[in-house]
Scaffold this active site. Structure first.
Site, PDB file in Angstrom:
ATOM      1  N   ASP A  10       0.677  -1.120   0.245  1.00 16.76           N
ATOM      2  CA  ASP A  10       0.169  -0.064  -0.122  1.00 16.76           C
ATOM      3  C   ASP A  10       1.066   1.496   0.018  1.00 16.76           C
ATOM      4  O   ASP A  10       2.220   1.268   0.061  1.00 16.76           O
ATOM      5  CB  ASP A  10      -0.781  -0.019   1.272  1.00 16.76           C
ATOM      6  CG  ASP A  10      -1.846   1.292   1.455  1.00 16.76           C
ATOM      7  OD1 ASP A  10      -2.405   1.530   0.380  1.00 16.76           O
ATOM      8  OD2 ASP A  10      -1.771   1.860   2.340  1.00 16.76           O
ATOM      9  N   SER A  11       0.353   2.180  -0.164  1.00 21.57           N
ATOM     10  CA  SER A  11       1.035   3.451   0.047  1.00 21.57           C
ATOM     11  C   SER A  11       1.582   3.846   1.340  1.00 21.57           C
ATOM     12  O   SER A  11       2.594   4.731   1.696  1.00 21.57           O
ATOM     13  CB  SER A  11       0.274   4.848  -0.508  1.00 21.57           C
ATOM     14  OG  SER A  11      -0.903   5.093   0.554  1.00 21.57           O
ATOM     15  N   GLU A 153      -2.377   8.834   8.156  1.00 18.45           N
ATOM     16  CA  GLU A 153      -0.963   8.649   8.350  1.00 18.45           C
ATOM     17  C   GLU A 153      -0.313   9.475   9.486  1.00 18.45           C
ATOM     18  O   GLU A 153       0.794   9.146   9.993  1.00 18.45           O
ATOM     19  CB  GLU A 153      -0.126   9.117   6.799  1.00 18.45           C
ATOM     20  CG  GLU A 153      -0.619   8.379   5.887  1.00 18.45           C
ATOM     21  CD  GLU A 153       0.096   6.918   5.591  1.00 18.45           C
ATOM     22  OE1 GLU A 153       1.353   6.913   5.986  1.00 18.45           O
ATOM     23  OE2 GLU A 153      -0.431   5.651   5.120  1.00 18.45           O
ATOM     24  N   CYS A 185     -11.127   3.068   0.006  1.00 16.76           N
ATOM     25  CA  CYS A 185      -9.587   3.257   0.218  1.00 16.76           C
ATOM     26  C   CYS A 185      -9.282   2.448   1.593  1.00 16.76           C
ATOM     27  O   CYS A 185     -10.021   2.613   2.772  1.00 16.76           O
ATOM     28  CB  CYS A 185      -9.288   4.855   0.493  1.00 16.76           C
ATOM     29  SG  CYS A 185      -7.720   5.058   1.012  1.00 16.76           S
TER      30      CYS A 185
HETATM   31  N1  DGL Z   1      -4.780   3.328   0.900  1.00 16.61           N
HETATM   32  C1  DGL Z   1      -4.746   3.593  -0.442  1.00 16.61           C
HETATM   33  C2  DGL Z   1      -6.059   3.557  -0.988  1.00 16.61           C
HETATM   34  O1  DGL Z   1      -6.763   2.474  -1.088  1.00 16.61           O
HETATM   35  C3  DGL Z   1      -4.017   5.123  -0.947  1.00 16.61           C
HETATM   36  C4  DGL Z   1      -4.135   6.167  -0.180  1.00 16.61           C
HETATM   37  C5  DGL Z   1      -3.377   7.265  -0.786  1.00 16.61           C
HETATM   38  O2  DGL Z   1      -1.947   6.975  -0.584  1.00 16.61           O
HETATM   39  O3  DGL Z   1      -3.831   8.236  -1.240  1.00 16.61           O
HETATM   40  O4  DGL Z   1      -6.243   4.028  -2.240  1.00 16.61           O
END
Ligand code: DGL
Length: 268
Positions: A10-11, A153, A185
């Protein structure tokens, strides 16, 4: 191959919602999780840039760490790169969009549903297409929620500011009287209390984490890649971050639990 770990990325911290579900459902499997906290958020970035990051991370997990299955535990990266990752790698690649949509369509009674996600995910149209493919009978409100990921975050889940932002961003879903809202998300389940307060208790919040874990179990079983349940006394979970290790360990442990005792730092 059966003894290889499951890979996931993930990010940042959001995919830990999926990691938790996979650890709970498949405690005998090894797991390697990569949080690209050095480059989060993905949501506001162009999809081709997110796709580049996704391929770089997938290369690390598949080619260097030998994962037997890859979970794209990020909706933005799933929207940007799921198909091209499947084309490039020989291992099965599981995304979070289809499993979430399946759970959403099962959860609605009225047929009026919502999905919230990053600007990249909602703008890609991936959810709009997936919902249309799953059912003709649902009316979908799709809303981008810029700002939510940054709160998560930072470890801020139910402050006054998150509340105010949620009230503004979710207003169209309330007006449309949705009875189920998909958290499109993987960061958003951490905001569930705030989202619940704003939407009201009669709206079901749907997360893709559990459904994705079931999909992982199904894929491993279908391909004969699952480790037998008795084998897992020594199952390990490895966590990698491209950002600050101390913060990843501290917030990650709060979010995931004691399995995240230590994180490794990866620089490209
Ligand atoms: N958790 C991520 C998603 O499901 C990414 C969120 C992000 O980095 O903007 O889209």
């Amino acid at each position: 191959m059966r003894d290889g770990p499951i890979g996931m990325f993930d990010s940042g911290f959001g995919g830990l919602t999926v990691a938790r579900a996979v650890i709970d459902l498949l405690p005998h499997e090894d797991l390697v999780y990569l949080g690209d906290t050095g480059r989060y958020p993905y949501g506001p970035r162009p999809l081709d840039e997110v796709s580049r990051f996704a391929h770089q991370i997938a290369g690390e997990l598949v080619e260097r760490r030998g994962v037997k299955l890859l979970v794209v535990a990020c909706n933005t990266a799933s929207a940007a790169a799921l198909e091209s990752l499947r084309d490039r790698f020989d291992v099965p690649v599981v995304g979070v969009i289809e499993p979430g949509v399946t759970a959403l369509v099962q959860a609605t009674v009225t047929g009026r549903v919502g999905v919230i996600g990053t600007v990249g995910t909602i703008g890609s149209g991936a959810y709009q297409r997936a919902v249309a493919a799953e059912s003709d009978d649902v009316e979908l409100v799709a809303l981008a929620c810029p700002g939510f990921v940054e709160f998560v975050e930072r470890g801020e889940f139910d402050s006054e500011q998150v509340h105010v932002l949620a009230q503004r961003l979710l207003a169209p879903a309330k007006e449309a009287k949705v009875d189920a809202l998909l958290l499109g998300c993987t960061h958003y389940p951490y905001l569930a209390r705030t989202l619940n307060d704003v939407m009201g208790r009669d709206v079901v919040l749907v997360s893709s984490a559990d459904e994705t874990a079931f999909e992982v179990r199904r894929a491993l079983a279908d391909l004969g890649l699952g480790r037998p349940a008795g084998d897992g006394g020594d199952a390990t979970a490895t966590f990698i971050t491209t950002g600050d290790v101390n913060w990843f360990e501290e917030l990650g442990r709060r979010l995931l639990g004691p399995e995240l005792a230590r994180a490794e730092r990866l620089s490209w």
